[in-house]
Design a protein around this motif. Sequence first.
Motif, PDB file in Angstrom:
ATOM      1  N   SER A 130      -9.486  -5.217  -4.231  1.00  0.00           N
ATOM      2  CA  SER A 130      -8.905  -4.216  -3.327  1.00  0.00           C
ATOM      3  C   SER A 130      -7.616  -4.696  -2.662  1.00  0.00           C
ATOM      4  O   SER A 130      -6.699  -3.901  -2.445  1.00  0.00           O
ATOM      5  CB  SER A 130      -9.925  -3.797  -2.261  1.00  0.00           C
ATOM      6  OG  SER A 130     -10.355  -4.916  -1.514  1.00  0.00           O
ATOM      7  N   ARG A 136      -2.488  -2.513  -7.932  1.00  0.00           N
ATOM      8  CA  ARG A 136      -2.971  -1.140  -7.705  1.00  0.00           C
ATOM      9  C   ARG A 136      -1.821  -0.142  -7.766  1.00  0.00           C
ATOM     10  O   ARG A 136      -1.969   0.948  -8.315  1.00  0.00           O
ATOM     11  CB  ARG A 136      -3.718  -1.055  -6.380  1.00  0.00           C
ATOM     12  CG  ARG A 136      -5.046  -1.803  -6.457  1.00  0.00           C
ATOM     13  CD  ARG A 136      -5.814  -1.758  -5.183  1.00  0.00           C
ATOM     14  NE  ARG A 136      -6.240  -0.387  -4.919  1.00  0.00           N
ATOM     15  CZ  ARG A 136      -6.859  -0.013  -3.813  1.00  0.00           C
ATOM     16  NH1 ARG A 136      -7.125  -0.906  -2.884  1.00  0.00           N
ATOM     17  NH2 ARG A 136      -7.224   1.219  -3.644  1.00  0.00           N
ATOM     18  N   GLU A 146      -8.660   5.832  -8.322  1.00  0.00           N
ATOM     19  CA  GLU A 146      -9.830   5.087  -7.864  1.00  0.00           C
ATOM     20  C   GLU A 146     -11.077   5.918  -8.090  1.00  0.00           C
ATOM     21  O   GLU A 146     -11.121   7.093  -7.731  1.00  0.00           O
ATOM     22  CB  GLU A 146      -9.696   4.736  -6.377  1.00  0.00           C
ATOM     23  CG  GLU A 146     -10.839   3.899  -5.873  1.00  0.00           C
ATOM     24  CD  GLU A 146     -10.671   3.416  -4.444  1.00  0.00           C
ATOM     25  OE1 GLU A 146     -11.712   3.225  -3.785  1.00  0.00           O
ATOM     26  OE2 GLU A 146      -9.532   3.219  -3.989  1.00  0.00           O
ATOM     27  N   ARG A 149     -16.094   1.705  -5.726  1.00  0.00           N
ATOM     28  CA  ARG A 149     -15.881   0.401  -5.120  1.00  0.00           C
ATOM     29  C   ARG A 149     -17.185  -0.379  -5.133  1.00  0.00           C
ATOM     30  O   ARG A 149     -18.238   0.168  -4.848  1.00  0.00           O
ATOM     31  CB  ARG A 149     -15.405   0.644  -3.686  1.00  0.00           C
ATOM     32  CG  ARG A 149     -15.047  -0.548  -2.889  1.00  0.00           C
ATOM     33  CD  ARG A 149     -14.493  -0.101  -1.532  1.00  0.00           C
ATOM     34  NE  ARG A 149     -13.199   0.515  -1.670  1.00  0.00           N
ATOM     35  CZ  ARG A 149     -12.043  -0.080  -1.380  1.00  0.00           C
ATOM     36  NH1 ARG A 149     -12.052  -1.313  -0.928  1.00  0.00           N
ATOM     37  NH2 ARG A 149     -10.903   0.547  -1.527  1.00  0.00           N
ATOM     38  N   ASP A 162     -13.707  -6.549  -1.802  1.00  0.00           N
ATOM     39  CA  ASP A 162     -14.230  -5.451  -2.607  1.00  0.00           C
ATOM     40  C   ASP A 162     -13.520  -5.412  -3.957  1.00  0.00           C
ATOM     41  O   ASP A 162     -12.345  -5.778  -4.063  1.00  0.00           O
ATOM     42  CB  ASP A 162     -13.997  -4.099  -1.924  1.00  0.00           C
ATOM     43  CG  ASP A 162     -14.820  -3.914  -0.657  1.00  0.00           C
ATOM     44  OD1 ASP A 162     -15.669  -4.772  -0.355  1.00  0.00           O
ATOM     45  OD2 ASP A 162     -14.594  -2.898   0.028  1.00  0.00           O
ATOM     46  N   VAL A 164     -12.362  -2.649  -6.826  1.00  0.00           N
ATOM     47  CA  VAL A 164     -12.098  -1.229  -6.963  1.00  0.00           C
ATOM     48  C   VAL A 164     -12.101  -0.880  -8.449  1.00  0.00           C
ATOM     49  O   VAL A 164     -11.402  -1.521  -9.238  1.00  0.00           O
ATOM     50  CB  VAL A 164     -10.738  -0.844  -6.331  1.00  0.00           C
ATOM     51  CG1 VAL A 164     -10.397   0.612  -6.572  1.00  0.00           C
ATOM     52  CG2 VAL A 164     -10.745  -1.158  -4.838  1.00  0.00           C
TER      53      VAL A 164
END
Length: 175
Positions: A130, A136, A146, A149, A162, A164
């Motif tokens: 994340s 990203r 997305e 998660r 986390d 993703v």
Amino acid sequence: MLTGKLTRLRALEPTDAESLARWLDDPVVSHWMVNDYPMSLAQVVKRCEERPRNTYGNLVLCIESLREKRALGVIALIGAEPESGWAEMSIYIGEPDFRSGGYGTDALRVVCRYGFDQMRLHGIWLVVVSENAGARRVYEKVGFVEEGRQRQRFYRDGKWHDLVMMSLLADELID
């Protein structure tokens, strides 16, 4: 040949081993990766020499700059199955001078277009930490969204992060 505006994707060669070893040893490259244990250059060379040929289910390619003809990184579509029409994608740019300027985005578009047009995939998915905001952004530029998660699944820098999950359907690719 898989060619974009900035990059060309080609099979990995044993001569790429020195670059691969250097990239995987670079803390900037490996920071957000789930890494194997450190490998010597001899181990990387052996891995490259024994690497199985690319197949529908396991496509691993070297990203090369189109103009300079220089190896920049690696991109892969793995786990593809004709029955499901899905594959997992991974990418990294190892050469510091090419980590900006659109090379990763270009290579990502090329491999996704290949996956959708030639492999007849329906979707491509990936997992990213994340906090890896740069990656990203690149994924979102080409249309990845997305999906979900996994909380606190990746340990780095003394804390849990986390993961993703992102995906792209064939009709969502942004050229």
